[in-house]
Design a protein around this motif. Structure first.
Motif, PDB file in Angstrom:
ATOM      1  N   GLY A 104      10.589 -49.878  -7.550  1.00 34.83           N
ATOM      2  CA  GLY A 104      10.814 -49.561  -9.011  1.00 34.83           C
ATOM      3  C   GLY A 104      10.788 -48.134  -9.121  1.00 34.83           C
ATOM      4  N   PRO A 105      10.998 -47.315 -10.318  1.00 33.70           N
ATOM      5  CA  PRO A 105      11.069 -45.884 -10.546  1.00 33.70           C
ATOM      6  C   PRO A 105       9.836 -45.274 -10.082  1.00 33.70           C
ATOM      7  N   GLU A 106       8.788 -45.796 -10.125  1.00 32.20           N
ATOM      8  CA  GLU A 106       7.478 -45.043  -9.643  1.00 32.20           C
ATOM      9  C   GLU A 106       7.273 -45.174  -8.409  1.00 32.20           C
ATOM     10  N   GLU A 107       7.873 -45.990  -7.491  1.00 36.12           N
ATOM     11  CA  GLU A 107       7.886 -46.300  -6.044  1.00 36.12           C
ATOM     12  C   GLU A 107       8.937 -45.554  -5.277  1.00 36.12           C
ATOM     13  N   ILE A 108       9.957 -45.046  -5.789  1.00 41.36           N
ATOM     14  CA  ILE A 108      11.071 -44.503  -4.991  1.00 41.36           C
ATOM     15  C   ILE A 108      10.318 -43.720  -3.756  1.00 41.36           C
ATOM     16  N   HIS A 109       9.406 -42.684  -4.095  1.00 41.96           N
ATOM     17  CA  HIS A 109       8.936 -41.694  -3.148  1.00 41.96           C
ATOM     18  C   HIS A 109       7.723 -42.288  -2.216  1.00 41.96           C
ATOM     19  N   THR A 110       7.689 -43.571  -2.147  1.00 42.85           N
ATOM     20  CA  THR A 110       6.641 -44.203  -1.245  1.00 42.85           C
ATOM     21  C   THR A 110       6.978 -44.570  -0.029  1.00 42.85           C
ATOM     22  N   VAL A 111       8.390 -44.374   0.328  1.00 46.05           N
ATOM     23  CA  VAL A 111       8.784 -44.626   1.768  1.00 46.05           C
ATOM     24  C   VAL A 111       9.191 -43.213   2.343  1.00 46.05           C
ATOM     25  N   ASP A 112       9.219 -43.390   3.478  1.00 45.75           N
ATOM     26  CA  ASP A 112       9.781 -42.052   4.392  1.00 45.75           C
ATOM     27  C   ASP A 112      11.025 -42.352   4.541  1.00 45.75           C
ATOM     28  N   TRP A 113      11.846 -41.874   3.522  1.00 46.32           N
ATOM     29  CA  TRP A 113      13.384 -41.751   3.674  1.00 46.32           C
ATOM     30  C   TRP A 113      13.905 -40.962   4.767  1.00 46.32           C
ATOM     31  N   LEU A 114      14.710 -41.289   5.313  1.00 43.93           N
ATOM     32  CA  LEU A 114      15.756 -40.417   6.340  1.00 43.93           C
ATOM     33  C   LEU A 114      15.972 -39.049   5.580  1.00 43.93           C
ATOM     34  N   ASP A 115      15.951 -37.865   6.204  1.00 42.67           N
ATOM     35  CA  ASP A 115      15.946 -36.559   5.551  1.00 42.67           C
ATOM     36  C   ASP A 115      17.427 -36.692   4.739  1.00 42.67           C
ATOM     37  N   GLN A 116      18.425 -37.134   5.557  1.00 42.65           N
ATOM     38  CA  GLN A 116      19.735 -37.063   4.919  1.00 42.65           C
ATOM     39  C   GLN A 116      20.027 -37.832   3.868  1.00 42.65           C
TER      40      GLN A 116
END
Ligand code: DCM
Length: 131
Positions: A104-116
């Motif tokens: 959800g909108p508040e959770e987008i940054h809770t995972v370690d996305w690939l830099d690219q």
């Protein structure tokens, strides 16, 4: 030489964005991405994306709009991203991933996305439809 294209989907469902955790190769395993993959010869990006989402997640999906921009991966490879509407099926990690998560909108940054993927994820989050 023109760069080869990797297409990825910002897949939305009920106001959430789908994140997929890579299981390979070792240097990318454990990082999260927008699911997708390389174009095959003669394929258009939207076709490739539909195929990749079918193969990797077992879903039918429709590309909606291209997120403006193009992000370099390794030399000779660029990432393009489309927003995607899920038509049918519940995504499952069939190939290349070992976990999926709806954010959800508040959770987008809770995972370690690939830099690219990060700039595209930020754009995808801005376009998150209402639930
Ligand atoms: N890739 C990426 N971000 C994505 C999808 C793919 O950085 N959202 C990269 C990982 C690989 C290459 O593109 O280096 C090809 O992807 P695949 O192995 O999934 O075909």
């Amino acid at each position: 030489m023109t760069d080869r294209v990797v297409v990825a989907g910002a897949v939305y469902d009920r106001g959430r964005l789908l994140a997929a955790r890579r299981s390979a190769p070792p240097e990318l395993a454990g990082r999260w991405e927008l699911p997708g993959g390389k174009l095959e010869p003669g394929e258009r990006p939207e076709q490739a994306l539909v195929r990749e989402l079918r193969e990797e997640l077992g879903v039918e999906a429709r590309p909606v709009e291209r997120i403006p921009g193009e992000w370099p991966l390794m030399p000779g490879l660029v990432l393009q991203v489309w927003t995607v509407r899920l038509l049918s099926g519940e995504p499952r990690p069939l190939e290349d991933h070992d976990e999926l998560r709806w954010l959800g909108p508040e959770e987008i940054h809770t995972v370690d996305w690939l830099d690219q993927d990060r700039p595209a994820v930020a754009e995808a989050a801005r376009r998150l439809p209402a639930p």
